[in-house]
Design an enzyme around this catalytic site. Structure first.
Site, PDB file in Angstrom:
ATOM      1  N   CYS A  93       3.343   6.169   9.587  1.00 40.99           N
ATOM      2  CA  CYS A  93       3.551   6.249   8.142  1.00 40.99           C
ATOM      3  C   CYS A  93       2.303   6.811   7.442  1.00 40.99           C
ATOM      4  O   CYS A  93       2.013   7.995   7.566  1.00 40.99           O
ATOM      5  CB  CYS A  93       3.958   4.887   7.593  1.00 40.99           C
ATOM      6  SG  CYS A  93       4.702   4.968   5.938  1.00 40.99           S
ATOM      7  N   HIS A 183       8.377   3.192  10.853  1.00 40.78           N
ATOM      8  CA  HIS A 183       7.609   2.057  11.390  1.00 40.78           C
ATOM      9  C   HIS A 183       8.236   1.575  12.705  1.00 40.78           C
ATOM     10  O   HIS A 183       9.270   0.902  12.697  1.00 40.78           O
ATOM     11  CB  HIS A 183       7.584   0.910  10.375  1.00 40.78           C
ATOM     12  CG  HIS A 183       6.715   1.179   9.201  1.00 40.78           C
ATOM     13  ND1 HIS A 183       5.400   0.768   9.132  1.00 40.78           N
ATOM     14  CD2 HIS A 183       6.959   1.854   8.040  1.00 40.78           C
ATOM     15  CE1 HIS A 183       4.871   1.157   7.977  1.00 40.78           C
ATOM     16  NE2 HIS A 183       5.799   1.819   7.302  1.00 40.78           N
ATOM     17  N   GLU A 185       6.971  -0.657  14.647  1.00 38.23           N
ATOM     18  CA  GLU A 185       6.562  -2.032  14.934  1.00 38.23           C
ATOM     19  C   GLU A 185       7.560  -3.069  14.458  1.00 38.23           C
ATOM     20  O   GLU A 185       7.521  -4.227  14.909  1.00 38.23           O
ATOM     21  CB  GLU A 185       5.177  -2.318  14.331  1.00 38.23           C
ATOM     22  CG  GLU A 185       5.099  -2.318  12.811  1.00 38.23           C
ATOM     23  CD  GLU A 185       4.825  -0.957  12.195  1.00 38.23           C
ATOM     24  OE1 GLU A 185       4.168  -0.923  11.140  1.00 38.23           O
ATOM     25  OE2 GLU A 185       5.271   0.063  12.758  1.00 38.23           O
TER      26      GLU A 185
END
Length: 527
Positions: A93, A183, A185
Site C-alpha cells: 500500500c 493488504h 496481511e
C-alpha cells in the site's frame, strides 16, 4: 518502556525480516504472518528503521501501509540505506507508493480510491505468485487506499491490476523488489499469508526454520548471560504471560528466581489456590503468596471512576510488591511478562504520544522506583506465540489456553463501587458462566468470556416474593489479537441455561443480560 529497536534478535542462527512501520493499524499482522511462515521478524517505526536495519542485518525488508500520503512534504520516507542495500524489498500500500515516489515513478491522489474487498486480474507471472497465482486468474484482495501509482519507476513491470489500481502488483525482478497496492496481511485477502510466505521463503531465500524450540533455547542462554549469578523476582498474576515468563526464567537460572503472587481479592474463583499449587507444589519454584485483599478492598471503597480504580490497584500492587522484595532481599533483576504488542505500541510511528484509552497497571514505575534491571523474556512474542512457548515448556493447558484476564481483575468488571460482597457475587456468576462454556465445548472457540456485575438493581419475582437485586452482564468475543473483536453468537438455549443457573445459584442477582457490542465501538472489557 524501552524502544523496540533495542531488543535482541532471538532468531540468531536463522535470518530475519525487518518490517518498517509507516503507521498502519495492521502492521502487527505483517509480523504475525511472517512468523507463521517460520521466519523471525521485527517491526521498527520508519524514523528508527535505519538503526534497526544496521542492528538486525535482515535478509529482506517489508514496508507497511500508512494513513499518510507520499504527496505530503513531510510524509514518511524509506531510508536510503534500505533502498541502496540490494536486499529484497516488499512494499504494501503506502510502501508501494513510497517505492515508486522515491525511485522516480508517479503517485497521484485517487479520484475515489478503493476500500474493502476488491478483485485483481493476474496479468503476468512473478516470484510472489509461484505455485499460487497464474496469468489470467482473478483473485480477491482487501484494498484501503486513496492515492495510487499512475506511472511505474524505471525497471518495474505490472503483474496484476484492479478496477481502481492499474498497478495493483508490480515487480522489479532484477532488484528483487515487489510491491502491491492491497493488504496481504489481513484475513480479507485469502491468499495473503501465502504471498508473504513466497516473499520471505522464495524471494529472500530463507529456510523458515525459526521455531519456538529454537526461541526457548536461545532465550535461556540470553537470560543466563544477562543475569549471571544474581537473583530475580517475578510478579505472578495468574495469567499466561507471567506464568510462561516465570517458567522460562526458572529453567534458565533455577532457584535464583523467586516469584511473588499478590492476591488483592479481585481474582477469579479458585485462581489463587491454583497458582500456588502449580508453582510452589508442581514446579517447586520459590513463591511468596501475599493475601492483600483487605488492603486492596478497603482502598477501593467509594472509588467508582475506572481510571482511579486502575491507578489505585497499580500503585498498591507496587507498594506490596516492593515490601515483599525488600523482605526477600538481594534481587537485582525484576522479571515482567511484557509482550511484543506492548513494546510496539510504546512508541508511536510519528514519535509523538498515542491516545490513552486506558492505563496499564503493570508497566509503569516499578523498575525505576525499585532501581532494578528488567528481564523481559517474552518481549519479542505475540500472545499466541506465548501460548505455543507455554506448551513447549510443559505448562498445563488450563493455564496455556486461559482467556485473557485484566491486571485490575474483577475491579473493572464491577462498574461502580467494588466491595468484597460484590466480588464474591461476581466470582460465583463468572464461574458458572465459564463452566457452562466449557461443558458446551466452546471455551477454545472464544477469545474471551466473562461476567460483569452492573451497578443497576431491578425488581424480580422468586417464588412468592419480590426481589430487588443486581443485574449480571455476560460478555463473549472472538478475536485474533484483541485489537478488534466480534461477539460470540451463542444460541438462545445456551444463554437461557446460563441465566437460569446464575439467578438460581447466586444470591444477589435476579436478571442476566448479554452484551452484543463489537470492538469497535466498544472495548472488550467494560472499564
Amino acid at each position: 518502556m524501552t524502544d523496540q529497536t533495542s531488543s535482541t534478535n532471538p532468531g540468531q542462527g536463522s535470518d530475519s525480516i525487518l518490517i518498517v512501520d509507516f503507521g498502519s493499524q495492521v502492521t502487527q499482522l505483517i509480523a504475525r504472518r511472517v512468523r507463521e511462515a517460520g521466519v523471525y521478524s521485527e517491526i521498527a517505526p520508519f524514523n528508527a528503521a535505519k538503526e534497526a536495519f544496521a542492528r538486525m542485518k535482515p535478509a529482506g525488508v517489508i514496508l507497511s501501509g500508512s494513513p499518510a500520503s507520499v504527496l505530503d512534504d513531510n510524509g514518511p520516507r524509506i531510508p536510503a540505506e534500505i533502498l541502496e542495500s540490494g536486499l529484497p524489498i516488499l512494499g504494501i500500500c503506502y510502501g508501494q507508493q513510497s517505492l515508486m515516489h522515491q525511485f522516480g515513478g508517479e503517485v497521484l491522489l485517487g479520484d475515489s480510491g478503493e476500500f474493502g474487498r476488491a478483485f485483481i486480474e493476474i496479468g503476468d507471472d512473478c516470484a510472489l505468485f509461484d505455485g499460487l497465482w497464474t496469468k489470467g486468474e482473478r483473485h480477491q484482495v482487501w484494498m484501503s487506499h486513496g492515492d495510487k501509482v499512475t506511472r511505474l519507476a524505471p525497471g518495474f513491470r505490472p503483474v496484476a491490476s484492479s478496477e481502481g489500481a492499474p498497478f495493483a502488483v508490480i515487480a522489479n525482478d532484477e532488484k528483487r523488489i515487489y510491491a502491491m497496492q492491497f493488504h496481504p496481511e489481513v484475513v480479507h485477502t485469502p491468499d495473503g499469508g501465502k504471498l508473504l510466505k513466497n516473499f520471505v521463503r522464495h524471494v529472500c531465500g530463507l529456510a523458515g526454520d525459526w521455531t519456538m524450540a529454537e526461541f526457548r533455547k536461545t532465550k535461556i542462554e540470553e537470560i543466563r548471560a544477562q543475569v549471571g549469578d544474581k537473583r530475580v523476582i517475578c510478579g505472578l498474576s495468574g495469567g499466561v504471560d507471567s506464568a510462561v515468563a516465570a517458567l522460562l526464567i526458572h529453567e534458565a537460572i533455577g532457584d535464583q528466581l523467586t516469584c511473588v503472587f499478590v492476591d488483592g481479592g479481585i481474582l477469579r474463583m479458585g485462581e489463587a489456590e491454583q497458582v500456588v499449587s502449580l508453582f510452589r507444589g508442581h514446579y517447586n519454584i520459590p513463591l511468596v503468596h501475599v493475601d492483600a485483599s483487605t488492603l486492596f478492598l478497603n482502598g477501593l471503597a467509594g472509588v467508582t471512576d475506572p481510571e482511579a480504580k486502575r491507578k489505585f490497584i497499580g500503585k498498591t500492587f507496587i507498594d506490596v510488591f516492593e515490601d515483599e522484595a525488600k523482605k526477600i532481599g538481594g534481587a537485582e533483576f525484576l522479571a515482567q511478562g511484557t509482550l511484543y504488542p506492548d513494546v510496539i505500541e510504546s512508541v508511536s510511528f510519528t514519535g509523538g504520544p498515542s491516545v490513552t484509552i486506558k492505563s496499564h497497571h503493570n508497566v509503569g514505575g516499578l523498575p525505576e522506583r525499585m532501581n532494578m534491571k528488567l528481564v523481559e523474556p517474552l518481549r519479542e512474542l505475540f500472545k499466541d506465540e506465548v501460548r505455543v512457548l507455554g506448551r513447549e515448556l510443559g505448562l498445563p493447558e488450563i493455564f496455556v489456553g486461559r482467556h485473557p484476564f485484566p491486571g485490575p481483575g474483577l475491579a473493572i468488571r464491577i462498574p461502580g463501587e467494588v466491595t468484597r460482597e460484590r466480588c464474591d457475587i461476581l466470582r460465583k456468576a463468572d464461574a458458572i458462566y465459564l463452566e457452562e462454556i466449557r461443558n458446551a465445548g466452546l471455551y477454545d472457540a472464544i477469545w474471551q468470556a466473562f461476567a460483569v456485575l452492573l451497578p443497576v438493581k431491578t425488581v424480580g419475582v422468586m417464588g412468592d416474593g419480590r426481589t430487588y437485586d443486581s443485574v449480571c452482564g455476560l460478555r463473549a468475543v472472538t478475536s485474533t489479537d484483541g485489537m478488534t473483536a466480534d461477539i460470540y453468537p451463542f444460541d438462545a438455549a445456551f444463554l437461557s441455561r446460563v441465566a437460569t443457573r446464575i439467578i438460581n445459584e447466586v444470591k444477589g442477582i435476579n436478571r442476566v443480560v448479554y452484551d452484543y457490542t463489537s470492538k469497535p465501538p466498544g472495548t472488550i472489557e467494560w472499564e
